[in-house]
Design a protein around this motif. Structure first.
Motif, PDB file in Angstrom:
ATOM      1  N   GLN A 223     -22.684  15.712 -20.918  1.00 40.95           N
ATOM      2  CA  GLN A 223     -22.549  16.534 -19.711  1.00 40.95           C
ATOM      3  C   GLN A 223     -22.379  18.009 -20.070  1.00 40.95           C
ATOM      4  OE1 GLN A 223     -18.972  15.707 -17.471  1.00 40.95           O
ATOM      5  NE2 GLN A 223     -18.951  17.803 -16.702  1.00 40.95           N
ATOM      6  N   TYR A 225     -23.101  19.517 -22.877  1.00 36.20           N
ATOM      7  CA  TYR A 225     -24.298  20.004 -23.559  1.00 36.20           C
ATOM      8  C   TYR A 225     -25.364  20.388 -22.533  1.00 36.20           C
ATOM      9  CZ  TYR A 225     -28.202  20.064 -26.893  1.00 36.20           C
ATOM     10  OH  TYR A 225     -29.276  20.429 -27.660  1.00 36.20           O
ATOM     11  N   CYS A 226     -25.604  19.489 -21.582  1.00 36.35           N
ATOM     12  CA  CYS A 226     -26.620  19.757 -20.567  1.00 36.35           C
ATOM     13  C   CYS A 226     -26.251  20.957 -19.690  1.00 36.35           C
ATOM     14  CB  CYS A 226     -26.814  18.516 -19.684  1.00 36.35           C
ATOM     15  SG  CYS A 226     -27.728  17.178 -20.489  1.00 36.35           S
ATOM     16  N   GLU A 227     -24.985  21.065 -19.323  1.00 39.47           N
ATOM     17  CA  GLU A 227     -24.560  22.187 -18.481  1.00 39.47           C
ATOM     18  C   GLU A 227     -24.839  23.518 -19.173  1.00 39.47           C
ATOM     19  OE1 GLU A 227     -20.895  20.108 -15.943  1.00 39.47           O
ATOM     20  OE2 GLU A 227     -20.464  21.312 -17.729  1.00 39.47           O
ATOM     21  N   TYR A 230     -28.675  24.053 -19.386  1.00 40.29           N
ATOM     22  CA  TYR A 230     -29.254  24.223 -18.053  1.00 40.29           C
ATOM     23  C   TYR A 230     -28.997  25.618 -17.505  1.00 40.29           C
ATOM     24  CZ  TYR A 230     -30.646  22.830 -13.310  1.00 40.29           C
ATOM     25  OH  TYR A 230     -31.279  22.725 -12.094  1.00 40.29           O
ATOM     26  N   PHE A 244     -24.524  15.898 -14.485  1.00 34.75           N
ATOM     27  CA  PHE A 244     -25.109  15.320 -15.697  1.00 34.75           C
ATOM     28  C   PHE A 244     -24.345  14.092 -16.195  1.00 34.75           C
ATOM     29  CE2 PHE A 244     -26.572  19.758 -15.696  1.00 34.75           C
ATOM     30  CZ  PHE A 244     -27.940  19.529 -15.694  1.00 34.75           C
ATOM     31  N   GLY A 250     -29.281  13.923 -13.080  1.00 38.00           N
ATOM     32  CA  GLY A 250     -29.503  14.840 -14.194  1.00 38.00           C
ATOM     33  C   GLY A 250     -30.967  14.913 -14.582  1.00 38.00           C
ATOM     34  N   SER A 251     -31.627  13.771 -14.616  1.00 39.49           N
ATOM     35  CA  SER A 251     -33.052  13.744 -14.946  1.00 39.49           C
ATOM     36  C   SER A 251     -33.868  14.536 -13.937  1.00 39.49           C
ATOM     37  CB  SER A 251     -33.534  12.295 -14.998  1.00 39.49           C
ATOM     38  OG  SER A 251     -34.908  12.231 -15.337  1.00 39.49           O
ATOM     39  N   TRP A 254     -33.462  18.352 -14.520  1.00 38.90           N
ATOM     40  CA  TRP A 254     -34.252  18.838 -15.654  1.00 38.90           C
ATOM     41  C   TRP A 254     -35.748  18.867 -15.309  1.00 38.90           C
ATOM     42  CZ3 TRP A 254     -32.470  21.708 -19.176  1.00 38.90           C
ATOM     43  CH2 TRP A 254     -31.192  21.529 -19.696  1.00 38.90           C
ATOM     44  N   TYR A 262     -35.776  12.317 -18.099  1.00 36.55           N
ATOM     45  CA  TYR A 262     -35.283  11.422 -19.137  1.00 36.55           C
ATOM     46  C   TYR A 262     -36.285  10.318 -19.468  1.00 36.55           C
ATOM     47  CZ  TYR A 262     -30.736  13.635 -18.175  1.00 36.55           C
ATOM     48  OH  TYR A 262     -29.714  14.539 -18.005  1.00 36.55           O
ATOM     49  N   ALA A 328     -30.848  14.875 -26.054  1.00 37.12           N
ATOM     50  CA  ALA A 328     -30.462  16.252 -26.355  1.00 37.12           C
ATOM     51  C   ALA A 328     -31.539  16.964 -27.170  1.00 37.12           C
ATOM     52  CB  ALA A 328     -29.136  16.266 -27.118  1.00 37.12           C
ATOM     53  N   LEU A 331     -34.661  17.563 -24.860  1.00 35.08           N
ATOM     54  CA  LEU A 331     -34.444  18.610 -23.863  1.00 35.08           C
ATOM     55  C   LEU A 331     -34.476  19.987 -24.503  1.00 35.08           C
ATOM     56  CD1 LEU A 331     -31.566  16.981 -21.766  1.00 35.08           C
ATOM     57  CD2 LEU A 331     -33.942  17.351 -21.033  1.00 35.08           C
TER      58      LEU A 331
END
Length: 343
Positions: A223, A225-227, A230, A244, A250-251, A254, A262, A328, A331
């Motif tokens: 979460q 990492y994605c934040e 993003y 996320f 989340g998918s 993105w 994803y 990860a 992305l």
């Protein structure tokens, strides 16, 4: 009679600083410790980088991010060593001065044949030189900051560069996955430790709790990492809270900003298995792991009935780490973020 002693005391009084060197370890690193009493994290910095890269104004703690002047980062052991050395050396100077005075006094012949006097100085410290503060053993994890190139070493994890304060998204994520692997791989050691003191049941409970926290650690790390990734995209709006932690949402987020979801990075089988693990994490966090209708509906997991307690295996933890790593990596590569941005 006590000229040397008086002279030594005057010298000590005029001495404002006593320089006590600090040894490096075998790899050229010196010990440091966070001055924040709620942290006191021990770490090491490369001696050359401490002189040439670190700033004169501020140093950051690799663990908690606390900042303070460089002179505040001596370890507790170093401070105690300095106190002991300073006292020993000063006592040595006084002791030596008294011995010199006694020797000079005794070298003079008494003019009174009926009275014989001599002076003897015994005991006390005689050392007047300084031992440097010893270095602790080398630490396992050596890190070089992606932003300022300073080198430091820790045991466990580090989130901030002590030289520039840079917070590495990539390193934080990788450290979290490494922590998960360490928990899973050391279960037998934990069991053996409890068995050794006759607490086998406590050992099983602890191991079960540890492996369950691997799911929480993995979802939280992904979460965060994605934040971070993003928000670096100029066209991305602020995502919903904890978006996320929900794979489908989340998918979709993105896919909207980079055209990749994803399902483009994982097989259907992998994504289904990962969804079950995310739902198990949610169940452990909010329902003590007790299966309800919502879990069965959201996860599609038919191996449990309502009211049962879910289990987490070591194989599932391995699958979690593998799938999160693939997501990860995919992305980051698909978004084409400059390495300097995410470090």
């Amino acid at each position: 009679m006590f000229k040397n002693l008086l002279r030594s005391l005057e010298t000590i009084e005029k001495t404002k600083q006593l320089s006590i060197p600090i040894k490096t370890d075998s790899k050229g690193y010196i010990d440091k410790q966070c001055p924040n009493t709620d942290c006191e994290f021990l770490f090491k910095v490369n001696e050359n980088d401490w002189r040439n890269i670190f700033r004169d104004e501020v140093v950051w703690c690799p663990m908690c991010g606390h900042s303070a002047e460089p002179k505040q980062w001596f370890t507790i052991a170093q401070v105690e060593h300095v106190k002991t050395e300073a006292l020993t050396v000063l006592q040595g100077h006084i002791n030596q001065a008294m011995r010199d005075d006694a020797q000079k006094f005794n070298s003079r012949k008494s003019r009174n044949n009926f009275i014989s006097m001599s002076m003897n100085v015994s005991g006390g410290h005689s050392r007047t030189f300084i031992f440097p503060a010893a270095a602790t053993e080398a630490m396992q994890l050596e890190i070089q900051c992606e932003k300022c190139s300073s080198r430091f070493a820790v045991i466990g994890s580090a989130y901030f560069c002590p030289a520039c304060g840079h917070n590495s998204v990539e390193r934080m994520f990788q450290d979290s996955l490494r922590k998960i692997r360490a928990k899973k791989d050391n279960m037998e050691l934990v069991r053996a430790a409890f068995d050794a003191v006759g607490k086998k049941d406590d050992g099983e409970l602890t191991c079960r709790s540890l492996i369950e926290t691997c799911l929480q650690d993995g979802v939280t790390a992904f979460q965060k990492y994605c934040e971070k990734l993003y928000e670096m995209n100029p066209g991305a709006a602020t995502p919903p809270f904890n978006a996320f932690q929900r794979l489908a949402q989340g998918s979709d987020l993105w896919h909207a900003v980079i055209g990749i979801g994803y399902n483009d990075l994982l097989s259907t089988k992998q994504l289904d298995a990962l969804n079950i693990l995310f739902q198990k994490r949610h169940l452990l966090a909010h329902s003590e792991g007790i299966v309800d209708d919502k879990y069965i509906k959201m996860s599609g997991d038919k191996t449990y009935k309502v009211g049962q307690h879910i289990g987490v295996s070591g194989f599932e933890v391995d699958d979690l780490v593998e799938s999160l790593t693939k997501l990860a990596t995919g992305l980051r590569a698909s978004a084409h973020y400059p390495p300097a941005l995410i470090g």
